[in-house]
Design an enzyme around this catalytic site. Structure first.
Site, short mmCIF file in Angstrom:
data_model
loop_
_atom_site.label_atom_id
_atom_site.label_comp_id
_atom_site.label_asym_id
_atom_site.label_seq_id
_atom_site.Cartn_x
_atom_site.Cartn_y
_atom_site.Cartn_z
N THR A 52 0.85 -1.20 0.00
CA THR A 52 0.00 0.00 0.00
C THR A 52 0.88 1.25 0.00
O THR A 52 0.66 2.19 -0.75
CB THR A 52 -0.95 0.00 1.21
OG1 THR A 52 -1.72 -1.20 1.16
CG2 THR A 52 -1.89 1.17 1.18
N LYS A 80 7.59 8.98 20.83
CA LYS A 80 7.85 9.91 21.95
C LYS A 80 6.55 10.30 22.63
O LYS A 80 6.53 11.14 23.52
CB LYS A 80 8.53 11.18 21.42
CG LYS A 80 9.85 10.97 20.76
CD LYS A 80 10.42 12.31 20.30
CE LYS A 80 11.66 12.11 19.47
NZ LYS A 80 12.01 13.33 18.73
N HIS A 129 -10.43 -0.20 4.63
CA HIS A 129 -9.24 -0.03 3.80
C HIS A 129 -9.73 0.48 2.45
O HIS A 129 -9.74 -0.24 1.45
CB HIS A 129 -8.53 -1.38 3.66
CG HIS A 129 -7.15 -1.30 3.08
ND1 HIS A 129 -6.68 -0.18 2.44
CD2 HIS A 129 -6.15 -2.21 3.05
CE1 HIS A 129 -5.44 -0.41 2.03
NE2 HIS A 129 -5.10 -1.63 2.41
C1 NCD Z 1 -4.32 -5.79 3.15
C2 NCD Z 1 -4.33 -4.99 4.43
O1 NCD Z 1 -3.33 -4.36 4.77
O2 NCD Z 1 -5.37 -4.99 5.06
N1 NCD Z 1 -3.16 -5.61 2.41
C3 NCD Z 1 -3.09 -4.58 1.55
O3 NCD Z 1 -3.22 -3.43 1.90
N2 NCD Z 1 -2.94 -4.88 0.27
C4 NCD Z 1 -4.60 -7.20 3.35
C5 NCD Z 1 -3.80 -7.96 4.34
O4 NCD Z 1 -2.91 -7.42 5.01
O5 NCD Z 1 -4.08 -9.14 4.46
#
Ligand code: NCD
Length: 315
Positions: A52, A80, A129
């Protein structure tokens, strides 16, 4: 000023515009290559991430902008004792837009309330997300040609997987979607999600076995078991290999069923599936960059002139 906290912050029409822009970027990368010249993106990652964070950075660099940031809480002043609200006020002086990942649900929202630059939620705990959801929707729209009328199976850790929660919320707005949730009992979709589906009369099924429903699916969204959100290692070890998608299971699916995965993959998709043309999880990563480019332009109110490729700032 606009932030992105949840995929629902954009209407269906606005999402369509965003995806049109992402597809235009895909086809004409050069046209956009200086659109963010002089702009800076701050990536504030309080929780580890490779794809990401790098996807955001790659998106901003692809637009001719620059990137600053930190990739773990220990390398920021959080170690901190600085609050997220203070950090974002400081970052607002350094950058034009910020992507924030945080292990605590709601932290990017707290930041957005204090920020004078747009804040993008790059994942908050087990909650949401949104940019992964934008990635998923763009992948589906680009490869299937539509975001309505299909049956989608979501498989794996449906309890802790924030990408799953965000995607269900987002797809629930489109016509004719049927959800099939495939998980062990311990990792079923939370009640607040199924309550929302019931309230809106959106059909869903909950099953344990993957094999039996494979022939019905237009899309299969695989996820890893979220080890870091488990309370004890024993449960994780017991559940981590509950599903392994392999060639034999892929034979049960239709010729057009697509397999998506937000990545990182652990064992839930066998590498032998990678060469199957229906496995699109690496294409999905590429769409993630295009959609983040489109998002940065949209939140910064930058349009690129159709003919000249000239940048037009609408702020
Ligand atoms: C996902 C997350 O971070 O939630 N990954 C991502 O951003 N592509 C999925 C995961 O971590 O399993």
């Amino acid at each position: 000023m606009r932030h992105l906290m949840s995929p629902l912050d954009f209407s269906v029409e606005e999402l369509d515009q965003l995806f049109d822009l992402a597809n235009d970027i895909e086809a004409n990368m050069e046209k956009y290559s200086r659109a963010c010249h002089g702009k800076k993106l701050a990536t504030c990652f309080y929780e580890p991430s490779t794809r990401t964070r790098l996807s955001f950075e790659s998106a901003m660099l692809g637009l001719g902008g620059s990137v600053i940031g930190f990739s773990e809480a220990s390398s920021s002043s959080a170690s901190k004792g600085e609050s997220v609200s203070d950090t974002i006020r400081v970052i607002s002086c350094f950058a034009d837009i910020c992507a924030m990942r945080h292990p605590k649900e709601g932290a990017p929202k707290v930041a957005a309330e204090r920020s004078s630059i747009p804040v993008i939620n790059a994942g908050d705990g087990g909650h949401q997300h949104p940019t992964q959801t934008l990635t998923d929707l763009l992948t589906i729209r680009s490869l299937k040609g539509r975001l309505h009328h299909f049956t989608i199976g979501l498989c794996g850790d449906l309890k802790f997987g924030r990408t799953v929660h965000s995607l269900i919320n987002a797809l629930a707005r489109y016509e004719g979607i049927k959800f099939i949730f495939i998980s062990p009992r311990e990792l079923m979709v939370p009640d607040y999600v199924t309550d929302m589906l019931k309230e809106r009369n959106i059909p869903y099924e909950e099953v344990i076995r993957l094999e039996s429903i494979m022939p019905q699916l237009d899309l299969l969204y695989m996820t890893r078991v979220q080890r870091e959100r488990f309370f004890n290692e024993e449960d994780y070890v017991r559940l981590k290999d509950f599903y392994i998608l392999d060639k034999a299971k892929m034979k049960l699916a239709g010729p057009d069923m697509l397999v998506l995965h937000p990545l990182p993959r652990v064992n839930e998709i066998s590498v032998e599936v990678d060469d199957d043309p229906r496995a699109v999880y690496f294409k999905q990563v590429q769409y993630g960059v295009y959609v983040r480019m489109a998002l940065i332009l949209t939140l910064l109110n930058i349009r690129v002139d159709e003919r000249e490729g000239e940048k037009i700032c609408l702020t």
